[in-house]
Motif scaffolding. Structure first.
Motif, PDB file in Angstrom:
ATOM      1  N   GLY A   1       0.791  -1.329  -0.321  1.00 50.50           N
ATOM      2  CA  GLY A   1      -0.223   0.101   0.010  1.00 50.50           C
ATOM      3  C   GLY A   1       0.716   1.224  -0.063  1.00 50.50           C
ATOM      4  O   GLY A   1       0.750   2.183  -0.680  1.00 50.50           O
ATOM      5  N   VAL A   2       1.963   1.174   0.887  1.00 45.72           N
ATOM      6  CA  VAL A   2       2.927   2.325   0.989  1.00 45.72           C
ATOM      7  C   VAL A   2       3.556   2.571  -0.566  1.00 45.72           C
ATOM      8  O   VAL A   2       3.483   3.912  -1.033  1.00 45.72           O
ATOM      9  N   LEU A   3       3.890   1.661  -1.027  1.00 46.88           N
ATOM     10  CA  LEU A   3       4.560   1.660  -2.426  1.00 46.88           C
ATOM     11  C   LEU A   3       3.728   2.089  -3.553  1.00 46.88           C
ATOM     12  O   LEU A   3       4.004   2.940  -4.408  1.00 46.88           O
ATOM     13  N   ASP A   4       2.394   1.747  -3.283  1.00 44.86           N
ATOM     14  CA  ASP A   4       1.291   2.138  -4.517  1.00 44.86           C
ATOM     15  C   ASP A   4       0.656   3.246  -4.098  1.00 44.86           C
ATOM     16  O   ASP A   4       0.884   4.436  -5.110  1.00 44.86           O
ATOM     17  N   GLN A   5       0.434   3.843  -2.887  1.00 47.37           N
ATOM     18  CA  GLN A   5      -0.269   4.804  -2.734  1.00 47.37           C
ATOM     19  C   GLN A   5       0.480   6.232  -2.281  1.00 47.37           C
ATOM     20  O   GLN A   5       0.179   7.137  -2.787  1.00 47.37           O
ATOM     21  N   VAL A   6       1.815   6.134  -1.568  1.00 45.77           N
ATOM     22  CA  VAL A   6       2.560   7.105  -0.949  1.00 45.77           C
ATOM     23  C   VAL A   6       3.578   7.317  -2.030  1.00 45.77           C
ATOM     24  O   VAL A   6       3.846   8.635  -2.198  1.00 45.77           O
ATOM     25  N   LEU A   7       4.413   6.067  -2.340  1.00 42.01           N
ATOM     26  CA  LEU A   7       5.269   6.408  -3.308  1.00 42.01           C
ATOM     27  C   LEU A   7       5.321   6.398  -4.658  1.00 42.01           C
ATOM     28  O   LEU A   7       6.333   6.730  -5.524  1.00 42.01           O
ATOM     29  N   GLN A   8       4.122   5.958  -5.105  1.00 37.10           N
ATOM     30  CA  GLN A   8       3.714   5.962  -6.464  1.00 37.10           C
ATOM     31  C   GLN A   8       4.422   4.991  -7.438  1.00 37.10           C
ATOM     32  O   GLN A   8       4.650   5.395  -8.558  1.00 37.10           O
ATOM     33  N   PHE A   9       4.866   3.978  -6.808  1.00 35.38           N
ATOM     34  CA  PHE A   9       5.594   2.823  -7.453  1.00 35.38           C
ATOM     35  C   PHE A   9       4.480   2.277  -8.396  1.00 35.38           C
ATOM     36  O   PHE A   9       3.497   2.435  -8.206  1.00 35.38           O
ATOM     37  N   ARG A  10       5.032   1.416  -9.674  1.00 30.02           N
ATOM     38  CA  ARG A  10       4.292   0.878 -10.311  1.00 30.02           C
ATOM     39  C   ARG A  10       3.618  -0.257  -9.784  1.00 30.02           C
ATOM     40  O   ARG A  10       4.072  -0.925  -8.678  1.00 30.02           O
ATOM     41  N   ILE A  11       2.305  -0.725  -9.957  1.00 31.21           N
ATOM     42  CA  ILE A  11       1.627  -1.684  -9.149  1.00 31.21           C
ATOM     43  C   ILE A  11       2.132  -2.817  -9.127  1.00 31.21           C
ATOM     44  O   ILE A  11       2.097  -3.732  -8.087  1.00 31.21           O
ATOM     45  N   GLN A  12       3.098  -3.236 -10.229  1.00 32.78           N
ATOM     46  CA  GLN A  12       3.756  -4.658 -10.354  1.00 32.78           C
ATOM     47  C   GLN A  12       4.608  -4.608  -9.087  1.00 32.78           C
ATOM     48  O   GLN A  12       4.999  -5.743  -8.732  1.00 32.78           O
ATOM     49  N   VAL A  13       5.342  -3.452  -8.682  1.00 37.98           N
ATOM     50  CA  VAL A  13       6.285  -3.457  -7.755  1.00 37.98           C
ATOM     51  C   VAL A  13       5.892  -3.763  -6.378  1.00 37.98           C
ATOM     52  O   VAL A  13       6.229  -4.626  -5.538  1.00 37.98           O
ATOM     53  N   GLY A  14       4.561  -3.279  -6.251  1.00 36.76           N
ATOM     54  CA  GLY A  14       3.685  -3.343  -4.812  1.00 36.76           C
ATOM     55  C   GLY A  14       3.381  -5.010  -4.831  1.00 36.76           C
ATOM     56  O   GLY A  14       3.434  -5.570  -3.847  1.00 36.76           O
ATOM     57  N   LEU A  15       3.136  -5.440  -5.811  1.00 38.55           N
ATOM     58  CA  LEU A  15       2.435  -6.594  -5.806  1.00 38.55           C
ATOM     59  C   LEU A  15       3.542  -7.820  -5.568  1.00 38.55           C
ATOM     60  O   LEU A  15       3.423  -8.849  -5.136  1.00 38.55           O
ATOM     61  N   LEU A  16       4.772  -7.568  -6.215  1.00 38.52           N
ATOM     62  CA  LEU A  16       5.920  -8.223  -6.083  1.00 38.52           C
ATOM     63  C   LEU A  16       6.385  -8.135  -4.591  1.00 38.52           C
ATOM     64  O   LEU A  16       6.636  -9.441  -3.955  1.00 38.52           O
ATOM     65  N   VAL A  17       6.266  -7.244  -4.227  1.00 35.79           N
ATOM     66  CA  VAL A  17       6.864  -7.180  -2.684  1.00 35.79           C
ATOM     67  C   VAL A  17       5.785  -7.656  -1.710  1.00 35.79           C
ATOM     68  O   VAL A  17       6.114  -8.347  -0.834  1.00 35.79           O
ATOM     69  N   GLU A  18       4.490  -7.609  -2.037  1.00 38.05           N
ATOM     70  CA  GLU A  18       3.586  -8.230  -1.243  1.00 38.05           C
ATOM     71  C   GLU A  18       3.607  -9.702  -1.214  1.00 38.05           C
ATOM     72  O   GLU A  18       3.457 -10.492  -0.501  1.00 38.05           O
ATOM     73  N   SER A  19       3.917 -10.068  -2.467  1.00 32.28           N
ATOM     74  CA  SER A  19       3.597 -11.517  -2.591  1.00 32.28           C
ATOM     75  C   SER A  19       5.009 -12.208  -2.259  1.00 32.28           C
ATOM     76  O   SER A  19       4.628 -13.432  -1.423  1.00 32.28           O
TER      77      SER A  19
END
Length: 95
Positions: free
Chosen positions: A60-78
């Motif tokens: 959530g932080v990577l996606d909503q706060v830092l505006q990373f690509r959604i794939q990066v957030g999904l990779l970290v979460e997974s």
């Protein structure tokens, strides 16, 4: 923007927030049980749920706060969910 494009991100954020809150509650309750009993399995269980919950938070932080690509957030979460589940499985087999 269509209503679909507006409601989908809102629904995702709402569900991820609920997941984060429930994960934190499970982590807290399992840690509290560990403190009460001293059982190593409960310690491992609380760590596992904590790692899974951390994955949700970081995505959530990577996606909503830092505006990373959604794939990066999904990779970290997974990755963190996988590690967390491995620790949970370990907790079920430890004495």
């Amino acid at each position: 923007m269509s209503p679909h494009q507006i409601t989908t991100p809102v629904a995702i954020v709402a569900l991820k927030t609920l997941t984060l809150l429930l994960g934190a509650l499970i982590t807290y309750l399992s840690y509290k049980a560990y403190r009460r009993t001293g059982a190593p399995a409960l310690r491992a269980l609380s760590i596992g749920f904590g790692v899974v919950t951390l994955g949700t938070l970081l995505a959530g932080v990577l996606d909503q706060v830092l505006q990373f690509r959604i794939q990066v957030g999904l990779l970290v979460e997974s990755a963190l969910v996988t590690v967390g589940f491995a620790v949970i499985v370990y907790s079920l087999y430890t004495e």
